[in-house]
Design a protein around this motif. Structure first.
Motif, PDB file in Angstrom:
ATOM      1  N   HIS A  89      -6.726   7.772 -13.663  1.00 42.17           N
ATOM      2  CA  HIS A  89      -5.681   7.365 -12.730  1.00 42.17           C
ATOM      3  C   HIS A  89      -6.248   6.308 -11.786  1.00 42.17           C
ATOM      4  O   HIS A  89      -7.096   6.600 -10.934  1.00 42.17           O
ATOM      5  CB  HIS A  89      -5.210   8.589 -11.955  1.00 42.17           C
ATOM      6  N   LEU A  90      -5.779   5.067 -11.924  1.00 42.58           N
ATOM      7  CA  LEU A  90      -6.277   3.956 -11.124  1.00 42.58           C
ATOM      8  C   LEU A  90      -5.643   3.886  -9.736  1.00 42.58           C
ATOM      9  O   LEU A  90      -5.773   2.869  -9.040  1.00 42.58           O
ATOM     10  CB  LEU A  90      -6.059   2.619 -11.839  1.00 42.58           C
ATOM     11  N   LEU A  91      -4.928   4.921  -9.329  1.00 39.06           N
ATOM     12  CA  LEU A  91      -4.298   4.969  -8.010  1.00 39.06           C
ATOM     13  C   LEU A  91      -3.469   3.704  -7.776  1.00 39.06           C
ATOM     14  O   LEU A  91      -2.509   3.471  -8.481  1.00 39.06           O
ATOM     15  CB  LEU A  91      -5.356   5.176  -6.922  1.00 39.06           C
ATOM     16  N   GLY A  92      -3.838   2.866  -6.796  1.00 38.40           N
ATOM     17  CA  GLY A  92      -3.034   1.689  -6.501  1.00 38.40           C
ATOM     18  C   GLY A  92      -3.004   0.650  -7.593  1.00 38.40           C
ATOM     19  O   GLY A  92      -2.170  -0.255  -7.574  1.00 38.40           O
ATOM     20  N   GLY A 126       4.049   7.960  -5.983  1.00 39.79           N
ATOM     21  CA  GLY A 126       2.876   8.116  -5.143  1.00 39.79           C
ATOM     22  C   GLY A 126       3.065   9.011  -3.939  1.00 39.79           C
ATOM     23  O   GLY A 126       4.195   9.291  -3.517  1.00 39.79           O
ATOM     24  N   PHE A 127       1.923   9.455  -3.366  1.00 33.75           N
ATOM     25  CA  PHE A 127       1.954  10.211  -2.121  1.00 33.75           C
ATOM     26  C   PHE A 127       2.791   9.458  -1.088  1.00 33.75           C
ATOM     27  O   PHE A 127       2.744   8.232  -1.000  1.00 33.75           O
ATOM     28  CB  PHE A 127       0.537  10.385  -1.570  1.00 33.75           C
ATOM     29  N   GLY A 128       3.522  10.227  -0.306  1.00 32.26           N
ATOM     30  CA  GLY A 128       4.455   9.628   0.641  1.00 32.26           C
ATOM     31  C   GLY A 128       5.869   9.603   0.098  1.00 32.26           C
ATOM     32  O   GLY A 128       6.793   9.176   0.785  1.00 32.26           O
ATOM     33  N   GLY A 129       6.026  10.060  -1.146  1.00 28.99           N
ATOM     34  CA  GLY A 129       7.350  10.080  -1.755  1.00 28.99           C
ATOM     35  C   GLY A 129       7.792   8.746  -2.319  1.00 28.99           C
ATOM     36  O   GLY A 129       8.985   8.502  -2.502  1.00 28.99           O
ATOM     37  N   HIS A 130       6.839   7.859  -2.630  1.00 33.04           N
ATOM     38  CA  HIS A 130       7.172   6.537  -3.154  1.00 33.04           C
ATOM     39  C   HIS A 130       7.478   6.607  -4.647  1.00 33.04           C
ATOM     40  O   HIS A 130       6.714   7.186  -5.422  1.00 33.04           O
ATOM     41  CB  HIS A 130       6.012   5.570  -2.929  1.00 33.04           C
ATOM     42  N   ASN A 131       8.575   5.991  -5.049  1.00 36.95           N
ATOM     43  CA  ASN A 131       8.946   5.899  -6.461  1.00 36.95           C
ATOM     44  C   ASN A 131       9.172   4.434  -6.801  1.00 36.95           C
ATOM     45  O   ASN A 131       9.904   3.735  -6.099  1.00 36.95           O
ATOM     46  CB  ASN A 131      10.244   6.669  -6.739  1.00 36.95           C
ATOM     47  N   ALA A 132       8.539   3.963  -7.867  1.00 42.66           N
ATOM     48  CA  ALA A 132       8.709   2.570  -8.283  1.00 42.66           C
ATOM     49  C   ALA A 132       8.773   2.504  -9.802  1.00 42.66           C
ATOM     50  O   ALA A 132       7.972   3.132 -10.497  1.00 42.66           O
ATOM     51  CB  ALA A 132       7.561   1.712  -7.764  1.00 42.66           C
ATOM     52  N   ALA A 191       0.862  -1.188   0.000  1.00 38.49           N
ATOM     53  CA  ALA A 191       0.000   0.000   0.000  1.00 38.49           C
ATOM     54  C   ALA A 191       0.892   1.231   0.000  1.00 38.49           C
ATOM     55  O   ALA A 191       1.212   1.787   1.047  1.00 38.49           O
ATOM     56  CB  ALA A 191      -0.939   0.004   1.195  1.00 38.49           C
ATOM     57  N   SER A 192       1.327   1.631  -1.170  1.00 44.52           N
ATOM     58  CA  SER A 192       2.232   2.774  -1.335  1.00 44.52           C
ATOM     59  C   SER A 192       1.625   3.782  -2.304  1.00 44.52           C
ATOM     60  O   SER A 192       2.265   4.219  -3.259  1.00 44.52           O
ATOM     61  CB  SER A 192       3.606   2.313  -1.842  1.00 44.52           C
ATOM     62  N   ALA A 193       0.350   4.106  -2.041  1.00 50.37           N
ATOM     63  CA  ALA A 193      -0.364   5.085  -2.861  1.00 50.37           C
ATOM     64  C   ALA A 193      -0.281   4.692  -4.333  1.00 50.37           C
ATOM     65  O   ALA A 193      -0.483   3.532  -4.676  1.00 50.37           O
ATOM     66  CB  ALA A 193       0.183   6.486  -2.599  1.00 50.37           C
ATOM     67  N   CYS A 194       0.043   5.636  -5.192  1.00 53.14           N
ATOM     68  CA  CYS A 194      -0.009   5.382  -6.630  1.00 53.14           C
ATOM     69  C   CYS A 194       1.190   4.604  -7.159  1.00 53.14           C
ATOM     70  O   CYS A 194       1.232   4.256  -8.341  1.00 53.14           O
ATOM     71  CB  CYS A 194      -0.156   6.705  -7.372  1.00 53.14           C
TER      72      CYS A 194
END
Length: 413
Positions: free
Chosen positions: A339-342, A398-404, A159-162
């Motif tokens: 935008h399908l978010l997760g 994603g929100f929280g600064g997540h990069n994937a 669960a890391s936002a987008c």
């Protein structure tokens, strides 16, 4: 020894299609899945944004009723996409203890949670459904996929936002490399087009407000972009070790060659405008793939159509690819699907894989006046890709600064 990880099955449901074939066909045709919302609650709450990209095929019309009624919409979408992917992969015969699930959501069962709250307030605690918690919990999709397919190796949730579903693909890659499974069901799902999310995203000025022109509201890279469009759906990839896939004679779409996951540590909702964290994720994915930036032939960008997000992604890509970034065909497919978010990274991974297979970069619709500060090679028409081996990246932030980031290559035995 590094194992080769291959993609053998695909499943998807979104605003532009109820299965992978329909999604891909409509994406290449430039179809927009965004429409005005036909729900009483839009007027009841006087929402400032009155449109979204709702899935074209409702999951409860696909699933058996007894199953559907015990699942939140997000888990329903997950099961629909997973069933398609599993069938597409040839329903692999695999030891249940060698089959895993790596799944993702950004928000989870928001409809179940808020419907239950309404029931509690209006009718009292005895009327709240006993399945409320199992339906609203973020791991509901992963748990139910594990039950449905008999996956006993593991059933994990990101669960890391987008960035969630690309992170789930990264987890699947790691689990397969570590020998924890031979086959993994990976992906993500979201169904959060709800008054509270529309109101909240709108309050933070993240959503487009083009109520008079919903189909053209999502405008990645455009000079007049004003926010993203909420979407919903799910996407699933069946990932296997090459050894397992070839032993059973599976059809192989492509190869997952590397992933990269980093954090900005900058702001809870805003991207780092320098793009440094995102650039590190791209470099990490390429390093794991044993590839150089010059080998990348296609990019599926995160490109949400927000004023600050798109330039930050361009800064990240330019940091990695230099001036060559202006030559690489780029697609921003949220303009079509919302935008399908997760779930967004999983469906965009599927689009990336099919782009390599068919040697064509999907169009970026609604791109009429491209921002000169984001001079990427995007087009409102499909762009041909070169012959020979293809290597592409799919970005999710994603929100929280997540990069994937996931790196895929055309498969060569």
């Amino acid at each position: 020894m590094t194992k080769r990880i291959v993609v053998t099955g695909l499943g998807a449901s979104s605003a532009i299609g109820g299965d992978v074939e329909e999604n891909w066909r409509n994406l290449l045709a430039g179809v927009s899945g965004t429409r005005s919302l036909d729900h009483d609650w839009v007027a009841t709450y006087d929402l400032p944004v009155t449109f979204a990209a709702e899935a074209s095929v409702r999951p409860e019309t696909v699933l058996d009723r007894p199953i559907a009624k015990r699942l939140d919409k997000s888990a329903q979408f997950a099961l629909v996409a997973a069933q398609e992917a599993w069938k597409d992969a040839g329903e692999p015969q695999v030891d249940p203890e060698r089959l895993g699930v790596d799944f993702a959501t950004g928000i989870g069962g928001v409809w179940t949670l808020l419907d239950a709250w309404d029931t509690l307030r209006e009718k009292g605690p005895r009327r709240v459904m006993p399945m409320t918690v199992p339906m609203l919990m973020p791991n509901a999709a992963a748990g139910n996929l594990s039950l449905h397919f008999g996956a006993r190796a593991f059933a994990r949730t990101v669960a890391s936002a987008c960035a969630s579903s690309v992170e789930s693909i990264a987890s699947a890659y790691e689990h397969l490399q570590a020998g924890n499974a031979d086959v993994v069901i990976a992906g993500g799902a979201e169904s959060a087009i709800h008054p509270i999310t529309l109101a909240s995203f709108s309050s933070m000025q993240a959503l487009s407000r083009r109520n008079d022109s919903p189909e053209t509201a999502s405008r990645p890279f455009s000079v007049d972009r004003d926010g993203f469009v909420m979407g919903e759906g799910a996407a699933v990839l069946i990932l296997e070790t090459e050894e397992h896939a070839t032993a059973r004679g599976a059809r192989i779409y492509g190869e997952l060659v590397g992933t990269g996951v980093t954090a900005d540590a900058y702001h809870i909702t805003a991207n780092d405008p320098s793009g440094q964290g995102a650039a590190r994720a791209v470099r990490a994915a390429l390093a794991q793939a044993g590839a150089e930036p010059d080998e990348v032939t296609h990019i599926n960008a995160h490109a949400t159509s927000t004023p600050v997000g798109d330039p930050a992604e361009y800064a990240a890509l330019r940091a990695v690819f230099g001036e060559r970034v202006h030559e690489i065909p780029v697609s921003a497919t949220k303009a079509s699907t919302g935008h399908l978010l997760g779930g967004t990274g999983a469906i965009e991974s599927i689009f990336t894989i099919l782009a390599l297979r068919d040697r064509v970069a999907p169009p970026t619709i609604n791109l009429v006046d491209q921002d000169p500060e984001i001079p990427l090679r995007a087009s409102s028409e499909p762009q041909p890709l070169a012959e020979g081996r293809q290597l592409a990246i799919c970005n999710s932030f994603g929100f929280g600064g997540h990069n994937a980031v996931a790196a895929f290559a055309s498969y060569e035995s």
